[in-house]
Design a protein around this motif. Structure first.
Motif, PDB file in Angstrom:
ATOM      1  N   GLY A 102       0.836  -1.140  -0.074  1.00  0.00           N
ATOM      2  CA  GLY A 102       0.120   0.127  -0.180  1.00  0.00           C
ATOM      3  C   GLY A 102       0.737   1.146  -0.017  1.00  0.00           C
ATOM      4  O   GLY A 102       1.658   1.337  -0.772  1.00  0.00           O
ATOM      5  N   ARG A 103       0.570   2.195   0.692  1.00  0.00           N
ATOM      6  CA  ARG A 103       1.136   3.542   1.102  1.00  0.00           C
ATOM      7  C   ARG A 103       2.231   3.242   2.189  1.00  0.00           C
ATOM      8  O   ARG A 103       2.297   4.624   3.046  1.00  0.00           O
ATOM      9  CB  ARG A 103       0.334   4.743   1.181  1.00  0.00           C
ATOM     10  N   VAL A 104       2.581   2.310   2.284  1.00  0.00           N
ATOM     11  CA  VAL A 104       3.811   1.944   3.400  1.00  0.00           C
ATOM     12  C   VAL A 104       4.634   3.234   3.643  1.00  0.00           C
ATOM     13  O   VAL A 104       4.978   3.514   5.035  1.00  0.00           O
ATOM     14  CB  VAL A 104       4.145   0.621   3.603  1.00  0.00           C
ATOM     15  N   PHE A 105       5.118   3.647   2.579  1.00  0.00           N
ATOM     16  CA  PHE A 105       6.415   4.528   2.436  1.00  0.00           C
ATOM     17  C   PHE A 105       6.005   5.802   2.970  1.00  0.00           C
ATOM     18  O   PHE A 105       6.790   6.590   3.544  1.00  0.00           O
ATOM     19  CB  PHE A 105       7.152   4.492   1.268  1.00  0.00           C
ATOM     20  N   ASP A 106       4.539   6.429   2.203  1.00  0.00           N
ATOM     21  CA  ASP A 106       4.488   7.716   2.722  1.00  0.00           C
ATOM     22  C   ASP A 106       3.843   7.706   4.362  1.00  0.00           C
ATOM     23  O   ASP A 106       4.259   8.617   5.002  1.00  0.00           O
ATOM     24  CB  ASP A 106       3.202   7.963   1.946  1.00  0.00           C
ATOM     25  N   ARG A 107       3.539   6.569   4.639  1.00  0.00           N
ATOM     26  CA  ARG A 107       3.072   6.537   6.099  1.00  0.00           C
ATOM     27  C   ARG A 107       4.334   6.505   6.989  1.00  0.00           C
ATOM     28  O   ARG A 107       4.373   7.542   8.003  1.00  0.00           O
ATOM     29  CB  ARG A 107       2.379   5.174   6.682  1.00  0.00           C
ATOM     30  N   LEU A 108       5.368   6.076   6.575  1.00  0.00           N
ATOM     31  CA  LEU A 108       6.699   5.877   7.289  1.00  0.00           C
ATOM     32  C   LEU A 108       7.336   7.136   7.361  1.00  0.00           C
ATOM     33  O   LEU A 108       7.923   7.711   8.537  1.00  0.00           O
ATOM     34  CB  LEU A 108       7.618   4.989   6.669  1.00  0.00           C
ATOM     35  N   ALA A 109       7.072   8.011   6.189  1.00  0.00           N
ATOM     36  CA  ALA A 109       7.727   9.539   6.071  1.00  0.00           C
ATOM     37  C   ALA A 109       7.247  10.128   7.053  1.00  0.00           C
ATOM     38  O   ALA A 109       7.751  11.067   7.613  1.00  0.00           O
ATOM     39  CB  ALA A 109       7.649   9.727   4.611  1.00  0.00           C
ATOM     40  N   VAL A 159      15.723   9.172   3.282  1.00  0.00           N
ATOM     41  CA  VAL A 159      15.984   7.946   4.158  1.00  0.00           C
ATOM     42  C   VAL A 159      14.614   6.862   3.555  1.00  0.00           C
ATOM     43  O   VAL A 159      15.159   5.598   3.229  1.00  0.00           O
ATOM     44  CB  VAL A 159      15.551   8.083   5.454  1.00  0.00           C
ATOM     45  N   ILE A 160      13.668   7.370   3.254  1.00  0.00           N
ATOM     46  CA  ILE A 160      12.677   6.397   2.721  1.00  0.00           C
ATOM     47  C   ILE A 160      12.858   6.067   1.490  1.00  0.00           C
ATOM     48  O   ILE A 160      12.612   4.923   1.070  1.00  0.00           O
ATOM     49  CB  ILE A 160      11.052   7.253   2.950  1.00  0.00           C
ATOM     50  N   ALA A 161      13.388   6.979   0.675  1.00  0.00           N
ATOM     51  CA  ALA A 161      13.723   6.450  -0.867  1.00  0.00           C
ATOM     52  C   ALA A 161      14.771   5.495  -0.740  1.00  0.00           C
ATOM     53  O   ALA A 161      14.747   4.350  -1.440  1.00  0.00           O
ATOM     54  CB  ALA A 161      14.439   7.650  -1.672  1.00  0.00           C
ATOM     55  N   ALA A 200      11.665  -1.515  -8.816  1.00  0.00           N
ATOM     56  CA  ALA A 200       9.874  -1.102  -9.084  1.00  0.00           C
ATOM     57  C   ALA A 200       9.497  -2.408  -9.114  1.00  0.00           C
ATOM     58  O   ALA A 200       8.095  -2.584  -8.731  1.00  0.00           O
ATOM     59  CB  ALA A 200      10.034  -0.404 -10.449  1.00  0.00           C
ATOM     60  N   ALA A 201       9.945  -3.392  -9.783  1.00  0.00           N
ATOM     61  CA  ALA A 201       9.179  -4.908  -9.796  1.00  0.00           C
ATOM     62  C   ALA A 201       9.032  -5.429  -8.394  1.00  0.00           C
ATOM     63  O   ALA A 201       7.897  -6.016  -8.064  1.00  0.00           O
ATOM     64  CB  ALA A 201       9.792  -5.740 -10.746  1.00  0.00           C
ATOM     65  N   PRO A 238       1.467   2.387  -6.753  1.00  0.00           N
ATOM     66  CA  PRO A 238       2.488   3.036  -7.587  1.00  0.00           C
ATOM     67  C   PRO A 238       2.868   4.313  -7.383  1.00  0.00           C
ATOM     68  O   PRO A 238       3.955   4.709  -7.597  1.00  0.00           O
ATOM     69  CB  PRO A 238       1.684   2.806  -9.159  1.00  0.00           C
ATOM     70  N   ALA A 239       1.973   5.007  -6.553  1.00  0.00           N
ATOM     71  CA  ALA A 239       2.391   6.589  -6.250  1.00  0.00           C
ATOM     72  C   ALA A 239       3.526   6.398  -5.208  1.00  0.00           C
ATOM     73  O   ALA A 239       4.497   7.363  -5.490  1.00  0.00           O
ATOM     74  CB  ALA A 239       1.112   7.128  -5.467  1.00  0.00           C
ATOM     75  N   ASP A 240       3.883   5.528  -4.355  1.00  0.00           N
ATOM     76  CA  ASP A 240       4.745   5.272  -3.425  1.00  0.00           C
ATOM     77  C   ASP A 240       6.118   5.097  -4.289  1.00  0.00           C
ATOM     78  O   ASP A 240       7.221   5.540  -4.111  1.00  0.00           O
ATOM     79  CB  ASP A 240       4.398   4.596  -2.309  1.00  0.00           C
ATOM     80  N   ARG A 241       5.762   4.084  -5.065  1.00  0.00           N
ATOM     81  CA  ARG A 241       6.835   3.569  -6.013  1.00  0.00           C
ATOM     82  C   ARG A 241       7.809   4.499  -6.571  1.00  0.00           C
ATOM     83  O   ARG A 241       8.876   4.476  -6.680  1.00  0.00           O
ATOM     84  CB  ARG A 241       6.469   2.152  -6.759  1.00  0.00           C
ATOM     85  N   ASP A 242       6.733   5.296  -7.410  1.00  0.00           N
ATOM     86  CA  ASP A 242       7.289   6.064  -8.410  1.00  0.00           C
ATOM     87  C   ASP A 242       8.174   7.398  -7.615  1.00  0.00           C
ATOM     88  O   ASP A 242       9.272   7.838  -8.125  1.00  0.00           O
ATOM     89  CB  ASP A 242       6.333   6.571  -9.225  1.00  0.00           C
ATOM     90  N   LEU A 243       7.556   7.783  -6.610  1.00  0.00           N
ATOM     91  CA  LEU A 243       7.828   8.779  -5.909  1.00  0.00           C
ATOM     92  C   LEU A 243       9.358   8.567  -5.404  1.00  0.00           C
ATOM     93  O   LEU A 243      10.375   9.321  -5.515  1.00  0.00           O
ATOM     94  CB  LEU A 243       6.964   9.300  -4.892  1.00  0.00           C
ATOM     95  N   TYR A 244       9.352   7.496  -4.652  1.00  0.00           N
ATOM     96  CA  TYR A 244      10.741   7.354  -3.687  1.00  0.00           C
ATOM     97  C   TYR A 244      11.735   6.772  -4.719  1.00  0.00           C
ATOM     98  O   TYR A 244      13.030   7.017  -4.603  1.00  0.00           O
ATOM     99  CB  TYR A 244      10.197   6.534  -2.659  1.00  0.00           C
TER     100      TYR A 244
END
Length: 505
Positions: free
Chosen positions: A96-103, A347-349, A422-423, A432-438
């Protein structure tokens, strides 16, 4: 080493008893593996970040006890020296949006800690090595007032039997000695945890070892120590030398250092725990009352306390971890490669790149570790630490002819590793939004050939060109870094150099 350790003298029998308990623990681990007692897949990841305390002048502040008292949160704890803190983020499920939540969690936690630190004229700086640290800052009297650090220092110093020799030859050369392990405290890192099943452990660990160099190349952030410009990521040589229990004669014999990349690909988590027992004498022979084999015989889950403690004193860059949650044992790969910082986004990237990449590489039909020698992976790690974003790495060629080739790290990351990452993130179910951003942050670093280390070095040299003395330039670079870190835009967007003073009137 996060567990409570009570300092006390050891006698000769303690080490023999501890060694015996270690062998029992290893047998217990082997039984747990054979009996398939470990947790099922949960896709859990965790994050820890070591932090520096510095004042508005950019200089280190030896006051973690006062700052922690004000923060008053179990998410924050002491680290080795009085200018260190560590923040722990609760485990999250990858997806999901785990990386945005972590950030968002990190920004909230670090912002709060920074405000509390400012009450005592200090602040949080998230950086691999604080550029303004001097030799007089890294002495035993500045170790945190915690029994486990005092005891660890005493045992490592006793094992070595003489001063630690620091000799790092980079852009400039640093040669000095230390009477304690305090220089290790200069090294502040991000630790990425991934819970894995025993059947997947070896593939994930091997993948993590293979990509450690790429992680460093794009994430280096530690170019300075004691006023010298050294390697682009100076933490690994500093950490190894400041914890090295081997006098020169044992080094000459090829005895392994406790801070260690390793020497082979593995086929099981057991391999690493067994090596740790076989190669490294105990530093902290503290015995628990538990009989792990009796606990197993009774159908219980042993803590394996001695094994866990010993494992915490062998500093692999990818470390195996045994733990118990809700009465069920599990295994984790702890990735300790990355320096802290520069920003939460960076860090999240770095984390997204790592978690995606190890997932993809661990599932390849022809794994990279069957096509790349371990010696080459270790040499890549060394090259990335030395040269950072400008490193050249050896990597398997694509196509039927095989073999390996030396390539620019930025080209390897952009052309081959980012699509794999990415894969891998898609396989975790990351949006995909989290994937592409970071992953886009990593791509932009490669396109511009900029990371934290290159920005620090360029800004420092710009300050020298403007006539600043070295110490003044380092302090000004540190202050500017802190300002931009708290603004939060990723490091590849930072302007190089110091802001021009605003004229009066």
């Amino acid at each position: 080493m996060g567990e409570k350790v009570v300092a006390g003298p050891f006698d000769l029998s303690d080490r023999q008893r501890y060694r015996g308990k270690l062998r029992k623990c290893l047998t217990g681990l082997e039984r747990l593996l054979e009996e398939k007692r470990f947790d099922r897949p949960q896709n859990l990841m965790g994050l820890e970040i070591e932090l520096n305390l510095a004042g508005p002048d950019g200089m280190p502040r030896m006051m973690n006890a006062q700052v922690l008292e004000r923060i008053a949160s179990r998410d924050f704890q002491t680290e080795l020296a009085m200018f260190n803190l560590e923040v722990n983020i609760a485990p999250h499920r990858l997806g999901g949006r785990v990386f945005d939540r972590l950030a968002e969690e990190l920004r909230t936690s670090l912002g709060y800690a920074h405000r509390k630190a400012s009450e005592v004229d200090a602040g949080i700086v998230m950086i691999g090595i604080l550029p303004t640290l001097g030799q007089n800052d890294l002495v035993s009297s500045n170790l945190s007032d915690v029994d486990r650090y005092t005891l660890l220092n005493d045992q490592i110093v006793a094992a070595r039997g003489e001063d630690f020799a620091l000799d790092i030859d980079g852009v400039e050369r640093l040669v000095c000695t230390s009477g304690s392990i305090a220089p290790e405290a200069a090294c502040t890192s991000v630790q990425l945890h991934l819970q894995v099943t025993p059947g997947r452990f070896a593939d994930v660990w091997n993948a993590a070892q293979a990509v450690a160099a790429a992680q460093i190349a794009v994430g280096a952030n530690s170019p300075f120590l004691f006023g010298r410009e050294l390697w682009r990521e100076s933490r690994p040589p500093l950490f190894q030398q400041s914890t090295d229990t081997r006098p020169p004669e044992l080094q000459a014999q090829g005895v392994r250092p406790r801070t260690w990349f390793g020497e082979r690909w593995i086929s099981s988590a057991y391999d690493l725990f067994e090596e740790n027992l076989r190669f490294f004498p105990p530093l902290l022979p503290i015995c628990d009352d538990e009989d792990p084999l009796a606990v197993l015989d009774d159908g219980g889950i042993p803590k394996l306390a001695e094994l866990v403690l010993h494992n915490g004193t062998v500093y692999r860059w990818n470390r195996p971890v045994y733990g118990i949650a809700d009465g069920v044992p599990h295994l984790r790969v702890e990735n300790r490669v990355l320096p802290a910082g520069p920003t939460v986004t960076d860090v999240i990237a770095n984390a997204a790149f790592y978690y995606g990449l190890v997932r993809a590489l661990a599932e390849e039909a022809r794994p990279v570790w069957t096509r790349l020698s371990f010696e080459s992976a270790a040499a890549n790690f060394d090259a990335a630490c030395r040269h950072g974003i400008e490193a050249r790495l050896e990597w398997p060629r694509r196509g039927r002819y095989g073999g390996t080739a030396r390539v620019d790290a930025v080209n390897l990351v952009r052309d081959e590793l980012l699509p794999l990452a990415a894969a891998g993130l898609d396989a975790w179910g990351v949006e995909p939004a989290d994937r592409d951003l970071y992953l886009g942050v990593i791509e932009d670093r490669c396109r511009l050939r900029v990371n934290g280390a290159s920005w620090q070095a360029a800004t420092f040299h710009r300050a020298l060109e403007k006539g600043h003395a070295r110490d003044t330039a380092l302090a000004a670079t540190t202050r500017r870094y802190g300002e931009l870190m708290h603004l939060g835009e990723p490091v590849h967007t930072w302007p190089v150099g110091l802001p021009e003073p605003v004229p009066l009137g």
